[in-house]
Design a protein around this motif. Structure first.
Motif, PDB file in Angstrom:
ATOM      1  N   TYR A  10      -5.383  -1.369  -8.741  1.00  0.00           N
ATOM      2  CA  TYR A  10      -4.256  -2.271  -8.524  1.00  0.00           C
ATOM      3  C   TYR A  10      -4.012  -3.155  -9.742  1.00  0.00           C
ATOM      4  CZ  TYR A  10      -1.084  -5.609  -6.432  1.00  0.00           C
ATOM      5  OH  TYR A  10       0.012  -6.394  -6.173  1.00  0.00           O
TER       6      TYR A  10
ATOM      7  N   THR B  56      -2.918  -1.279 -12.867  1.00  0.00           N
ATOM      8  CA  THR B  56      -1.494  -0.932 -12.834  1.00  0.00           C
ATOM      9  C   THR B  56      -0.630  -2.118 -13.230  1.00  0.00           C
ATOM     10  OG1 THR B  56      -1.835   0.754 -11.159  1.00  0.00           O
ATOM     11  CG2 THR B  56       0.384  -0.169 -11.320  1.00  0.00           C
TER      12      THR B  56
ATOM     13  N   GLY C  72       1.191  -0.418  -7.411  1.00  0.00           N
ATOM     14  CA  GLY C  72      -0.102  -1.091  -7.400  1.00  0.00           C
ATOM     15  C   GLY C  72      -0.980  -0.659  -6.242  1.00  0.00           C
ATOM     16  N   ILE C  73      -0.412  -0.644  -5.049  1.00  0.00           N
ATOM     17  CA  ILE C  73      -1.189  -0.254  -3.868  1.00  0.00           C
ATOM     18  C   ILE C  73      -1.556   1.227  -3.917  1.00  0.00           C
ATOM     19  CG2 ILE C  73      -1.092   0.034  -1.359  1.00  0.00           C
ATOM     20  CD1 ILE C  73       0.503  -2.630  -1.286  1.00  0.00           C
TER      21      ILE C  73
ATOM     22  N   GLY D 146      -4.184   1.660  -6.462  1.00  0.00           N
ATOM     23  CA  GLY D 146      -5.387   1.030  -5.922  1.00  0.00           C
ATOM     24  C   GLY D 146      -6.094   1.937  -4.935  1.00  0.00           C
TER      25      GLY D 146
END
Length: 188
Positions: free
Chosen positions: A68, A71, A91-92, A95
């Protein structure tokens, strides 16, 4: 004098390394990708395996932190930061490429023989494909890239290095971790 490890000290080690891994991930993704698939936009991320590797070695939450924050750092450094996409979708999704392999494969409980390394590669393949589909859909929704175009180039950019790099580097990285922290640590 012998060092005693408390639970807090044991857990702090993987958290700190996850943060260092996130910074390294962001910087390497921004500046160490020599092959441009789509110049200025999509590079072959030869270090796309880092969140997966961190997740497997240090634990699922550490892998998520690495992916995350890596990124977010990358998108800020590369000038591609889009708040809704970078902070939420990309991001998620990235992640999770650190979280899921770390959740499904623990080197302390699993064998790192040929079958174990193949399992790691397959996990990385499935997680990488899922991430690429979600990120491509987000980019298409935002009108940045057509879905199939993003799917193709992001798949080449991220999934290939994840599938090759993670199983290739997990054993040497584990040896380095064990020598750096012989007292052991709790995966986070």
């Amino acid at each position: 004098m012998a060092t005693t490890y408390t639970k807090e000290q044991n857990t702090l080690f993987p958290i700190v390394l996850a943060l260092v891994g996130a910074a390294a991930t962001g910087v390497l993704w921004a500046y160490a990708n020599p092959i441009q698939l789509v110049p200025g936009v999509i590079q072959w991320r030869i270090f796309a395996f880092l969140p997966c590797l961190v997740g497997i070695l240090l634990g699922p939450r550490s892998g998520f932190i690495c992916g995350y924050l890596g990124t977010v750092i990358w998108s800020l450094l590369a000038g591609t930061f889009i708040p809704a996409h970078s902070l939420i979708v990309d991001g998620i999704a990235v992640g999770l490429t650190g979280f899921i392999p770390g959740m499904l494969f623990d080197p302390a409980r699993s064998s790192l023989n040929r079958a174990g390394l193949i399992k790691i590669a397959l996990i990385c393949l499935l997680v990488g494909l899922g991430m690429v589909v979600v990120v491509s859909a987000s980019l298409a929704y935002l009108g940045i890239f057509p879905f199939l175009w993003a799917l193709t180039y992001l798949g080449l950019s991220d999934v290939v290095p994840m599938v090759i790099g993670t199983p290739l580097l997990v054993i040497p990285a584990l040896k380095i971790l064990k020598s750096a922290h012989p007292g052991g640590f709790t995966r986070f």
